[in-house]
Design a protein around this motif. Sequence first.
Motif: not given
Length: 122
Positions: A14-15, A39, A41-45
Amino acid sequence: MLQSDTTTLSIQLNNFLHRIDCKATIIALVNQYNCSLKRIRRSKNWLLTGQQSQLIEIREQLQQPKMAWIAEAITKGLPKPSFDLVAIALSEPGMTINRLIKETGCTLIEARRAIDKAEGLA
């Protein structure tokens, strides 16, 4: 009985980009052990994927304080080994609940049940 180390595991980080100094260093380490870091998708994870033995090797390489959170995430994501707690308690009659918990990582309830069964109380 331990789970096979050929099982492919995925560890969510995460992050990821906000918590590390150099993404290239981590990616190089991951590639060195034939794992993948992608990554989500488009998340920060991000998702770290590899075989159990490879992830353990990566975890051992991450001893720097700024990267310890990745090693901790890998540890949490690894399957826990299973033990026959009653057999352990029977093999060592002086086994305490705290020692059983420390050596096997079981819960307090599991340790109490195993010792009770070993002593013939349950």
